[in-house]
Design a protein around this motif. Sequence first.
Motif, PDB file in Angstrom:
ATOM      1  N   SER A 120       0.853  -1.192   0.000  1.00  0.00           N
ATOM      2  CA  SER A 120       0.000   0.000   0.000  1.00  0.00           C
ATOM      3  C   SER A 120       0.886   1.238   0.000  1.00  0.00           C
ATOM      4  CB  SER A 120      -0.913   0.028   1.242  1.00  0.00           C
ATOM      5  OG  SER A 120      -0.143   0.091   2.432  1.00  0.00           O
ATOM      6  N   PHE A 121       0.326   2.341  -0.514  1.00  0.00           N
ATOM      7  CA  PHE A 121       1.014   3.638  -0.503  1.00  0.00           C
ATOM      8  C   PHE A 121       2.422   3.558  -1.093  1.00  0.00           C
ATOM      9  CE2 PHE A 121      -2.025   3.802   3.065  1.00  0.00           C
ATOM     10  CZ  PHE A 121      -2.825   4.835   2.622  1.00  0.00           C
ATOM     11  N   TYR A 122       2.543   2.855  -2.218  1.00  0.00           N
ATOM     12  CA  TYR A 122       3.821   2.726  -2.924  1.00  0.00           C
ATOM     13  C   TYR A 122       4.925   2.154  -2.031  1.00  0.00           C
ATOM     14  CZ  TYR A 122       1.958   5.193  -6.948  1.00  0.00           C
ATOM     15  OH  TYR A 122       1.221   5.535  -8.045  1.00  0.00           O
ATOM     16  N   GLY A 123       4.552   1.215  -1.195  1.00  0.00           N
ATOM     17  CA  GLY A 123       5.525   0.629  -0.273  1.00  0.00           C
ATOM     18  C   GLY A 123       6.689  -0.040  -0.985  1.00  0.00           C
ATOM     19  N   ALA A 124       6.404  -0.894  -1.988  1.00  0.00           N
ATOM     20  CA  ALA A 124       7.460  -1.604  -2.701  1.00  0.00           C
ATOM     21  C   ALA A 124       8.342  -0.635  -3.477  1.00  0.00           C
ATOM     22  CB  ALA A 124       6.850  -2.635  -3.646  1.00  0.00           C
ATOM     23  N   GLY A 125       7.720   0.383  -4.075  1.00  0.00           N
ATOM     24  CA  GLY A 125       8.501   1.360  -4.826  1.00  0.00           C
ATOM     25  C   GLY A 125       9.422   2.165  -3.931  1.00  0.00           C
ATOM     26  N   ILE A 126       8.939   2.551  -2.759  1.00  0.00           N
ATOM     27  CA  ILE A 126       9.752   3.329  -1.822  1.00  0.00           C
ATOM     28  C   ILE A 126      10.940   2.516  -1.330  1.00  0.00           C
ATOM     29  CG2 ILE A 126       9.766   4.385   0.475  1.00  0.00           C
ATOM     30  CD1 ILE A 126       6.895   5.296  -0.071  1.00  0.00           C
ATOM     31  N   VAL A 127      10.693   1.255  -0.990  1.00  0.00           N
ATOM     32  CA  VAL A 127      11.782   0.386  -0.527  1.00  0.00           C
ATOM     33  C   VAL A 127      12.833   0.223  -1.619  1.00  0.00           C
ATOM     34  CG1 VAL A 127      12.371  -1.969   0.162  1.00  0.00           C
ATOM     35  CG2 VAL A 127      10.372  -0.850   1.151  1.00  0.00           C
ATOM     36  N   SER A 128      12.381   0.031  -2.866  1.00  0.00           N
ATOM     37  CA  SER A 128      13.309  -0.141  -3.976  1.00  0.00           C
ATOM     38  C   SER A 128      14.155   1.116  -4.181  1.00  0.00           C
ATOM     39  CB  SER A 128      12.532  -0.464  -5.257  1.00  0.00           C
ATOM     40  OG  SER A 128      13.403  -0.579  -6.364  1.00  0.00           O
ATOM     41  N   MET A 129      13.541   2.301  -4.138  1.00  0.00           N
ATOM     42  CA  MET A 129      14.285   3.543  -4.340  1.00  0.00           C
ATOM     43  C   MET A 129      15.297   3.797  -3.228  1.00  0.00           C
ATOM     44  SD  MET A 129      11.692   6.364  -6.007  1.00  0.00           S
ATOM     45  CE  MET A 129      10.290   6.073  -4.926  1.00  0.00           C
ATOM     46  N   LEU A 130      14.926   3.446  -1.994  1.00  0.00           N
ATOM     47  CA  LEU A 130      15.840   3.643  -0.876  1.00  0.00           C
ATOM     48  C   LEU A 130      16.973   2.620  -0.887  1.00  0.00           C
ATOM     49  CD1 LEU A 130      13.327   4.427   2.023  1.00  0.00           C
ATOM     50  CD2 LEU A 130      14.795   6.043   0.808  1.00  0.00           C
ATOM     51  N   TRP A 131      16.728   1.453  -1.443  1.00  0.00           N
ATOM     52  CA  TRP A 131      17.711   0.371  -1.416  1.00  0.00           C
ATOM     53  C   TRP A 131      18.786   0.552  -2.480  1.00  0.00           C
ATOM     54  CZ3 TRP A 131      18.734  -3.407   1.955  1.00  0.00           C
ATOM     55  CH2 TRP A 131      19.560  -4.460   1.542  1.00  0.00           C
ATOM     56  N   ARG A 132      18.395   1.097  -3.639  1.00  0.00           N
ATOM     57  CA  ARG A 132      19.296   1.178  -4.781  1.00  0.00           C
ATOM     58  C   ARG A 132      19.965   2.546  -4.866  1.00  0.00           C
ATOM     59  NH1 ARG A 132      18.898  -2.545  -8.730  1.00  0.00           N
ATOM     60  NH2 ARG A 132      19.609  -0.976 -10.241  1.00  0.00           N
TER      61      ARG A 132
END
Length: 243
Positions: A120-132
């Motif tokens: 929810s709330f772009y959770g996967a996208g946020i994690v990916s952006m912070l990780w890479r």
Amino acid sequence: MSLDTLYTAETPEGIALSLRPAGLVARGLAYLIDFAIRLGIFVTISFAVGMMGKMGVGILLIAYFCLEWFYPVVFELTRAAATPGKRVMGLRVVMDSGLPVTPAAALTRNLLRAADFVPSFYGAGIVSMLWRHDSKRLGDLAAGTLVVFSDQVSLHGSLPVAEPQAPARPLSAREQMAIVSWAGRATRLTPERFEELARVAEPVLGPDTTGASASQRLLGVAQWVLGRRNGAGAADARGGAGR
């Protein structure tokens, strides 16, 4: 461990591009701006079709679908390669090779926002952006795209320091311009491509008696073309030309 926010891409021509990927904050603010614009358009359409009954509801659903899925695609395929929100934040979308984004890539990265939204709330996208380090979300990974700051860069920089060297034969004005232009791209070309282009000009370098590379010798010719004769590559060109 060094921290570097630059992303280096090499074009098919051998030109090295230094791109600065946009992080979560800049992209988040751009999204909020675009969301406000889309909301304003949706509210305007809803008022316009409010008295049309079921047909108005149908038009409103179509408008919502287009705003949600095709609003970013249309703007990213323009010359600016950015939605209004991204343009306000100084961002643009490019391929991870540094080339302009393609229609297929723009469509893919935006359709896969559904995957970025999980759970929810772009959770996967946020994690990916912070990780890479390149701040790619899942849609960017699938499409091979990057969101970068669109700061203007200069294709020609100052010439690297080199010992002035006279050419083996007189150079035409066109040849002089080509050599100086090549030297000015020293920071824009990969070392391999820079050396490869220098070897093309070996006929104007004469026999090698110093063991220097072709690129270093041609840089010396570039300094000589600019009028630098005093043995210091950093000397003022006009002063050297006046001697």
